[in-house]
Design a protein around this motif. Sequence first.
Motif, PDB file in Angstrom:
ATOM      1  N   ASN A 135      22.637  27.333  33.438  1.00 46.17           N
ATOM      2  CA  ASN A 135      22.006  28.624  33.671  1.00 46.17           C
ATOM      3  C   ASN A 135      20.607  28.574  33.055  1.00 46.17           C
ATOM      4  N   VAL A 136      19.593  28.561  33.912  1.00 47.04           N
ATOM      5  CA  VAL A 136      18.215  28.408  33.444  1.00 47.04           C
ATOM      6  C   VAL A 136      17.794  29.568  32.550  1.00 47.04           C
ATOM      7  N   SER A 137      18.233  30.774  32.880  1.00 41.10           N
ATOM      8  CA  SER A 137      17.883  31.929  32.044  1.00 41.10           C
ATOM      9  C   SER A 137      18.442  31.781  30.634  1.00 41.10           C
ATOM     10  N   GLN A 138      19.702  31.382  30.544  1.00 42.99           N
ATOM     11  CA  GLN A 138      20.314  31.188  29.226  1.00 42.99           C
ATOM     12  C   GLN A 138      19.661  30.032  28.473  1.00 42.99           C
ATOM     13  N   PHE A 139      19.329  28.976  29.206  1.00 40.17           N
ATOM     14  CA  PHE A 139      18.680  27.828  28.584  1.00 40.17           C
ATOM     15  C   PHE A 139      17.333  28.250  28.008  1.00 40.17           C
ATOM     16  N   ALA A 140      16.544  29.003  28.786  1.00 38.50           N
ATOM     17  CA  ALA A 140      15.240  29.476  28.307  1.00 38.50           C
ATOM     18  C   ALA A 140      15.412  30.340  27.064  1.00 38.50           C
ATOM     19  N   ARG A 141      16.410  31.208  27.088  1.00 34.67           N
ATOM     20  CA  ARG A 141      16.680  32.065  25.933  1.00 34.67           C
ATOM     21  C   ARG A 141      17.029  31.207  24.717  1.00 34.67           C
ATOM     22  N   MET A 142      17.806  30.153  24.937  1.00 35.01           N
ATOM     23  CA  MET A 142      18.220  29.274  23.850  1.00 35.01           C
ATOM     24  C   MET A 142      17.009  28.615  23.175  1.00 35.01           C
ATOM     25  N   ILE A 143      15.996  28.225  23.976  1.00 35.16           N
ATOM     26  CA  ILE A 143      14.827  27.583  23.372  1.00 35.16           C
ATOM     27  C   ILE A 143      13.695  28.584  23.106  1.00 35.16           C
ATOM     28  N   LYS A 144      14.025  29.871  23.294  1.00 31.09           N
ATOM     29  CA  LYS A 144      13.119  30.966  22.933  1.00 31.09           C
ATOM     30  C   LYS A 144      11.799  30.946  23.717  1.00 31.09           C
ATOM     31  N   ILE A 145      11.923  30.753  25.044  1.00 28.93           N
ATOM     32  CA  ILE A 145      10.756  30.922  25.908  1.00 28.93           C
ATOM     33  C   ILE A 145      11.153  31.880  27.034  1.00 28.93           C
ATOM     34  N   PRO A 146      10.196  32.585  27.603  1.00 25.65           N
ATOM     35  CA  PRO A 146      10.531  33.499  28.701  1.00 25.65           C
ATOM     36  C   PRO A 146      11.132  32.740  29.890  1.00 25.65           C
ATOM     37  N   GLN A 147      12.102  33.360  30.535  1.00 26.61           N
ATOM     38  CA  GLN A 147      12.741  32.746  31.695  1.00 26.61           C
ATOM     39  C   GLN A 147      11.708  32.458  32.776  1.00 26.61           C
ATOM     40  N   SER A 148      10.731  33.343  32.926  1.00 24.93           N
ATOM     41  CA  SER A 148       9.709  33.144  33.956  1.00 24.93           C
ATOM     42  C   SER A 148       8.871  31.896  33.693  1.00 24.93           C
ATOM     43  N   VAL A 149       8.636  31.588  32.431  1.00 21.02           N
ATOM     44  CA  VAL A 149       7.886  30.370  32.082  1.00 21.02           C
ATOM     45  C   VAL A 149       8.732  29.133  32.411  1.00 21.02           C
ATOM     46  N   MET A 150      10.007  29.181  32.044  1.00 18.28           N
ATOM     47  CA  MET A 150      10.896  28.054  32.356  1.00 18.28           C
ATOM     48  C   MET A 150      10.980  27.851  33.861  1.00 18.28           C
ATOM     49  N   ALA A 151      11.109  28.942  34.613  1.00 24.24           N
ATOM     50  CA  ALA A 151      11.164  28.848  36.072  1.00 24.24           C
ATOM     51  C   ALA A 151       9.867  28.261  36.626  1.00 24.24           C
ATOM     52  N   SER A 152       8.744  28.606  36.031  1.00 22.40           N
ATOM     53  CA  SER A 152       7.459  28.057  36.472  1.00 22.40           C
ATOM     54  C   SER A 152       7.354  26.566  36.198  1.00 22.40           C
ATOM     55  N   TYR A 153       7.931  26.116  35.081  1.00 16.10           N
ATOM     56  CA  TYR A 153       7.968  24.676  34.805  1.00 16.10           C
ATOM     57  C   TYR A 153       8.803  23.958  35.867  1.00 16.10           C
ATOM     58  N   ILE A 154       9.960  24.529  36.169  1.00 13.02           N
ATOM     59  CA  ILE A 154      10.862  23.912  37.141  1.00 13.02           C
ATOM     60  C   ILE A 154      10.221  23.886  38.530  1.00 13.02           C
ATOM     61  N   ALA A 155       9.549  24.969  38.891  1.00 18.02           N
ATOM     62  CA  ALA A 155       8.915  25.052  40.214  1.00 18.02           C
ATOM     63  C   ALA A 155       7.625  24.250  40.290  1.00 18.02           C
ATOM     64  N   GLY A 156       7.110  23.829  39.152  1.00 21.02           N
ATOM     65  CA  GLY A 156       5.867  23.071  39.143  1.00 21.02           C
ATOM     66  C   GLY A 156       4.626  23.946  39.186  1.00 21.02           C
ATOM     67  N   ARG A 157       4.801  25.257  38.995  1.00 27.57           N
ATOM     68  CA  ARG A 157       3.650  26.158  38.984  1.00 27.57           C
ATOM     69  C   ARG A 157       2.898  26.090  37.656  1.00 27.57           C
ATOM     70  N   LYS A 158       3.610  25.716  36.604  1.00 26.37           N
ATOM     71  CA  LYS A 158       2.995  25.525  35.289  1.00 26.37           C
ATOM     72  C   LYS A 158       3.381  24.144  34.796  1.00 26.37           C
ATOM     73  N   ILE A 159       2.487  23.541  34.041  1.00 26.63           N
ATOM     74  CA  ILE A 159       2.755  22.222  33.464  1.00 26.63           C
ATOM     75  C   ILE A 159       2.924  22.396  31.963  1.00 26.63           C
ATOM     76  N   PRO A 160       4.097  22.031  31.449  1.00 29.68           N
ATOM     77  CA  PRO A 160       4.318  22.195  30.005  1.00 29.68           C
ATOM     78  C   PRO A 160       3.525  21.162  29.206  1.00 29.68           C
ATOM     79  N   SER A 161       3.199  21.540  27.984  1.00 29.50           N
ATOM     80  CA  SER A 161       2.546  20.584  27.085  1.00 29.50           C
ATOM     81  C   SER A 161       3.540  19.474  26.748  1.00 29.50           C
ATOM     82  N   GLU A 162       3.037  18.413  26.187  1.00 27.79           N
ATOM     83  CA  GLU A 162       3.920  17.313  25.771  1.00 27.79           C
ATOM     84  C   GLU A 162       4.922  17.790  24.731  1.00 27.79           C
ATOM     85  N   ASP A 163       4.474  18.658  23.812  1.00 25.21           N
ATOM     86  CA  ASP A 163       5.390  19.213  22.803  1.00 25.21           C
ATOM     87  C   ASP A 163       6.496  20.026  23.468  1.00 25.21           C
TER      88      ASP A 163
END
Length: 91
Positions: A42-70
């Motif tokens: 569950n991507v929403s729960q996973f995002a919550r677990m690592i304390k980032i907004p679900q929308s940011v996690m979804a953007s990483y998965i969709a390739g709309r945002k590129i996460p930093s190396e960290d």
Amino acid sequence: MSPCGIHWDEIDEDVSFESFAYEEPEPLNPIARAFKAMPFINVSQFARMIKIPQSVMASYIAGRKIPSEDRKREIEAALHQLGDKLKTISL
């Protein structure tokens, strides 16, 4: 009918034979590949677990945002922790 497809007279539409064999392309980004390989997470729960907004996690998965190396390392570490937790389950 032609060698490339069929014509649907009722709706005046041409349909190529190639469209019947459509396969979704493999995601290029590694985060999308990881979550596609494990759709039961569950991507929403996973995002919550690592304390980032679900929308940011979804953007990483969709390739709309590129996460930093960290951030990539943080996501990878959390996936590994999830795997470690699953290995401790005894039924």
